[in-house]
Design an enzyme around this catalytic site. Structure first.
Site, PDB file in Angstrom:
ATOM      1  N   TYR A 128       0.899  -1.225  -0.092  1.00  0.00           N
ATOM      2  CA  TYR A 128      -0.141   0.120  -0.119  1.00  0.00           C
ATOM      3  C   TYR A 128       0.784   1.274  -0.037  1.00  0.00           C
ATOM      4  O   TYR A 128       0.614   2.357  -0.674  1.00  0.00           O
ATOM      5  CB  TYR A 128      -0.995  -0.073   1.227  1.00  0.00           C
ATOM      6  CG  TYR A 128      -1.996  -1.042   1.282  1.00  0.00           C
ATOM      7  CD1 TYR A 128      -3.119  -0.969   0.511  1.00  0.00           C
ATOM      8  CD2 TYR A 128      -1.768  -2.358   1.957  1.00  0.00           C
ATOM      9  CE1 TYR A 128      -4.024  -2.049   0.582  1.00  0.00           C
ATOM     10  CE2 TYR A 128      -2.700  -3.272   1.844  1.00  0.00           C
ATOM     11  CZ  TYR A 128      -3.721  -3.307   1.169  1.00  0.00           C
ATOM     12  OH  TYR A 128      -4.936  -4.237   1.362  1.00  0.00           O
ATOM     13  N   GLU A 144      -0.548 -17.222 -10.085  1.00  0.00           N
ATOM     14  CA  GLU A 144       0.037 -16.220 -10.679  1.00  0.00           C
ATOM     15  C   GLU A 144       1.589 -16.639 -10.627  1.00  0.00           C
ATOM     16  O   GLU A 144       2.373 -16.648 -11.481  1.00  0.00           O
ATOM     17  CB  GLU A 144       0.123 -14.859 -10.063  1.00  0.00           C
ATOM     18  CG  GLU A 144      -1.335 -14.345 -10.682  1.00  0.00           C
ATOM     19  CD  GLU A 144      -1.658 -12.749 -10.444  1.00  0.00           C
ATOM     20  OE1 GLU A 144      -0.591 -12.102  -9.870  1.00  0.00           O
ATOM     21  OE2 GLU A 144      -2.845 -12.231 -10.553  1.00  0.00           O
ATOM     22  N   CYS A 173      -6.621  -6.260  -7.154  1.00  0.00           N
ATOM     23  CA  CYS A 173      -6.170  -5.566  -5.788  1.00  0.00           C
ATOM     24  C   CYS A 173      -5.623  -6.755  -4.868  1.00  0.00           C
ATOM     25  O   CYS A 173      -4.838  -6.678  -3.737  1.00  0.00           O
ATOM     26  CB  CYS A 173      -7.603  -5.230  -5.016  1.00  0.00           C
ATOM     27  SG  CYS A 173      -8.816  -6.181  -4.872  1.00  0.00           S
ATOM     28  N   HIS A 174      -5.615  -8.100  -5.286  1.00  0.00           N
ATOM     29  CA  HIS A 174      -5.002  -9.186  -4.560  1.00  0.00           C
ATOM     30  C   HIS A 174      -3.639  -9.101  -4.896  1.00  0.00           C
ATOM     31  O   HIS A 174      -2.837  -9.884  -3.874  1.00  0.00           O
ATOM     32  CB  HIS A 174      -5.547 -10.563  -5.157  1.00  0.00           C
ATOM     33  CG  HIS A 174      -5.027 -10.839  -6.560  1.00  0.00           C
ATOM     34  ND1 HIS A 174      -5.891 -10.316  -7.624  1.00  0.00           N
ATOM     35  CD2 HIS A 174      -3.992 -11.478  -7.270  1.00  0.00           C
ATOM     36  CE1 HIS A 174      -5.431 -10.677  -8.844  1.00  0.00           C
ATOM     37  NE2 HIS A 174      -4.322 -11.480  -8.430  1.00  0.00           N
ATOM     38  N   ASN A 208     -12.793  -1.550  -4.102  1.00  0.00           N
ATOM     39  CA  ASN A 208     -12.877  -2.043  -5.531  1.00  0.00           C
ATOM     40  C   ASN A 208     -13.654  -3.041  -5.689  1.00  0.00           C
ATOM     41  O   ASN A 208     -13.781  -4.084  -5.045  1.00  0.00           O
ATOM     42  CB  ASN A 208     -11.406  -2.825  -5.747  1.00  0.00           C
ATOM     43  CG  ASN A 208     -11.256  -3.335  -6.984  1.00  0.00           C
ATOM     44  OD1 ASN A 208     -12.154  -3.168  -7.995  1.00  0.00           O
ATOM     45  ND2 ASN A 208     -10.458  -4.432  -7.210  1.00  0.00           N
TER      46      ASN A 208
END
Length: 77
Positions: A12, A71, A44-45, A36
């Site tokens: 963040y 990912e 946002c993950h 979101n």
């Protein structure tokens, strides 16, 4: 958030710095990201805490971990 590459994460605080927000604005950045409604479309993950810990995700931290693992797996393949 769309600018965070697949398979990577940012904190963040890093996002706040990139948009030119003060260090005090980190909480506001987190609040905006938390609002979101498009969890996977706007990834946002990929946003994590400064310590590297997984933090708030409206889809649940389990799902956040699974998305990041997916990912990372595709990156390694």
């Amino acid at each position: 958030m769309e600018a965070i590459p697949y398979g990577t994460t940012l904190s963040y605080g890093e996002i706040a710095a990139r948009i030119g927000a003060s260090r005090a604005a980190v909480r506001s950045v987190g609040t905006a990201i938390g609002a979101n409604p498009l969890l996977v479309v706007r990834p946002c993950h990929r946003v994590i805490g400064a310590s590297g810990a997984l933090t708030g995700y409206s889809g649940g931290l389990d799902r956040k971990r699974k998305l990041l693992d997916l990912e990372n797996h595709h990156q390694a393949a």
